[in-house]
Design an enzyme around this catalytic site. Structure first.
Site, short mmCIF file in Angstrom:
data_model
loop_
_atom_site.label_atom_id
_atom_site.label_comp_id
_atom_site.label_asym_id
_atom_site.label_seq_id
_atom_site.Cartn_x
_atom_site.Cartn_y
_atom_site.Cartn_z
N LYS A 185 2.96 18.87 30.91
CA LYS A 185 3.42 20.66 30.56
C LYS A 185 2.39 21.33 30.42
O LYS A 185 1.77 21.36 30.22
CB LYS A 185 4.70 20.81 29.09
CG LYS A 185 6.17 19.55 29.05
CD LYS A 185 7.02 19.81 27.55
CE LYS A 185 8.41 19.53 27.94
NZ LYS A 185 9.06 19.67 28.77
N HIS A 243 4.94 11.84 21.44
CA HIS A 243 5.52 13.08 21.60
C HIS A 243 4.69 14.09 20.43
O HIS A 243 3.91 14.86 21.02
CB HIS A 243 7.00 13.61 21.69
CG HIS A 243 7.52 12.48 23.44
ND1 HIS A 243 6.44 12.32 23.94
CD2 HIS A 243 8.53 12.25 22.94
CE1 HIS A 243 7.32 11.83 24.91
NE2 HIS A 243 8.72 11.71 23.92
#
Length: 491
Positions: A185, A243
């Site tokens: 990201k 994550h």
């Protein structure tokens, strides 16, 4: 056949081989990402995409699958008929039964001896060893081959070590790419620049200037069609172990000596190894498990987890986890890290909130605003960075209000912003390992998570029910309230 679109001159030629090429991940993420890379000339000119599956399909039948299942996941503004046709021209299909070595000959016939070969294993992790063994047996692994491993990378520490060992027999560490799409990201990668490229944050990025750190990955969706996988996994394994711990590492790591992949990953490993191990007592006190019940999300009624198709009756799998973590090092002494993730929450939102400490003494009355400064790094649904401050309210007196300095990355930074999978796939092709986990990182994360899973089992801990469309069990707010803190949306 239509000739592929021209591309930047990247050598060598590339064979991208996708095991699980007809799976859901390929359809929704990998193939649309490869199309975007193709559209923007990020693939080598001589790129071929070879999908591997068990179905007895012809190439044309597989292209029909791509048309029907993948094209809808490409943004309409990016769809170009000529580019799409030239993208499809890159494809081939190989029928392979992963467990049968003899069928790998079909794949060997389609790959080129002089090409860089990237094997993307979008399969269950218990098949990684079989795939690698059979690839080696038919001579497809050499110094031009790389492998991409899709999560989950194991179910516990022992299985993670087994995966590392089995894949490592055939691929050296510098050709193994353990993918975590959160590391692709833009805002996550920008966090490195925010921390290490701006002098205003450097001296303040530590105790006692930071009071707490919150990391939230909230999903509004339920388990959907993934119940069979998810019920044996749960939120801790599915989200926290990878994550959220990776986000914690980037927030907490020391400045690396360079952007060399191992320099960055060495510092992340130090963070994981400095996580304070949890005991039965701290597991009971500092972790919250939840499971969604029926409720409403976005104005629509939704069923509870136990009523989802494929979920066993009486399942005690958690769909929500909140916990308090602590790092045993000088930079973060006594600074709590609060991690939270869950399904069927009020909205889809991923963010990192850095709450700075209060002034030692203030002459400015704050009224109801307890905390003056927060840095909010939003990863989704939109990417932005906000610095929350106090300012004087117009008029007489010294009444203050919270205001934000907003950096909307979409507006502030010109140019196209590639999606995470596209960026990471291009990194694999170009041999950039910085944003992929190393084997010791993976094992260190499991070494911290596994005792929590074992502790829940020893305690007989059952997940607390929470209504869909909320932010999880009330115990999650109580976890913060013990330290006179609140989650960001409650402030």
């Amino acid at each position: 056949m239509i000739t592929p679109a021209s591309s930047s001159a990247l050598d060598p030629a590339l064979d991208m081989v996708i095991f699980g090429g007809a799976g859901d991940l390929s359809a929704r993420k990998l193939l649309p990402a490869l199309y975007m890379a193709h559209l923007h000339d990020s693939l080598p000119a001589e790129t071929r995409i070879i999908a591997v599956g068990r179905a007895d399909w012809t190439r044309e039948q597989y292209l029909n699958f791509v048309e029907e299942r993948s094209r809808p996941f490409v943004d309409n503004h990016a769809l170009n008929d000529q580019a799409w046709e030239s993208f499809l021209a890159r494809f081939d299909y190989a029928r392979v039964d992963i467990s049968v070595a003899d069928t790998y000959g079909h794949l060997a016939e389609k790959t080129r001896g002089d090409a860089l070969r990237v094997f993307y294993l979008a399969t269950a992790p218990n098949l990684f060893e079989t795939v690698c063994d059979n690839l080696a047996a038919c001579g497809l692994i050499d110094d031009r081959a790389r492998v991409v491993l899709e999560k989950p990378l194991g179910h516990d520490l022992a299985s993670a070590k087994a995966i590392n060992a089995s894949v490592g027999r055939h691929f050296p560490e510098d050709r193994i790419y353990r993918i975590d799409h959160y590391l692709g990201k833009e805002t996550v990668q920008n966090l490195m620049v925010l921390r290490f490229g701006n002098a205003i944050f450097g001296p303040l990025w530590q105790a006692p200037y930071i009071r707490s750190v919150q990391i939230t990955v909230a999903e509004s969706v339920g388990v959907g069609s993934r119940a069979g996988f998810y019920d044996g996994t749960g939120a801790m394994r599915d989200m926290i172990q990878n994550h959220l711990l990776q986000l914690l590492c980037i927030v907490a790591m020391e400045p690396p000596v360079s952007l060399d992949p191992d320099a960055v990953r060495d510092e992340k490993l130090k963070v994981l190894r400095s996580l304070r191990p949890m005991t039965i007592e701290t597991i009971s006190r500092d972790t919250v498990r939840g499971q969604y019940a029926a409720g409403a999300v976005d104005g629509e009624s939704v069923k509870g987890y136990l009523d989802e198709a494929g979920v066993p009756a009486g399942s005690v799998t958690e769909t929500f986890v909140a916990l308090r973590a602590q790092l045993n090092n000088w930079r973060w002494a006594n600074v709590p890290f609060f991690l939270r993730t869950g399904k069927r929450l009020r909205d889809r939102r991923s963010e990192i909130v850095i709450e700075f400490a209060d002034m030692p003494f203030s002459i400015i009355p704050r009224g109801p605003y307890a905390h003056a400064n927060r840095l909010v790094i939003q990863l989704q649904p939109e990417e932005s960075i906000q610095l929350q401050m106090l300012a004087k309210e117009p008029g007489s007196g010294m009444h203050v209000l919270p205001v934000s300095l907003n950096l909307d990355l979409q507006q502030a930074l010109a140019g196209r912003r590639a999606e995470a999978y596209e960026r990471l796939l291009v990194d694999v092709i170009r041999g950039r390992l910085t944003h992929f986990m190393r084997c010791d990182e993976l094992e260190a994360a499991w070494a911290w998570v596994e005792p929590i899973l074992s502790g829940w089992k020893a305690l007989g801990d059952k997940p607390r029910s929470y209504i869909s469309g909320t932010y999880g069990p009330a115990a999650s707010s109580a976890l913060m309230a013990r330290e006179n803190m609140v989650w960001a949306e409650e402030a």
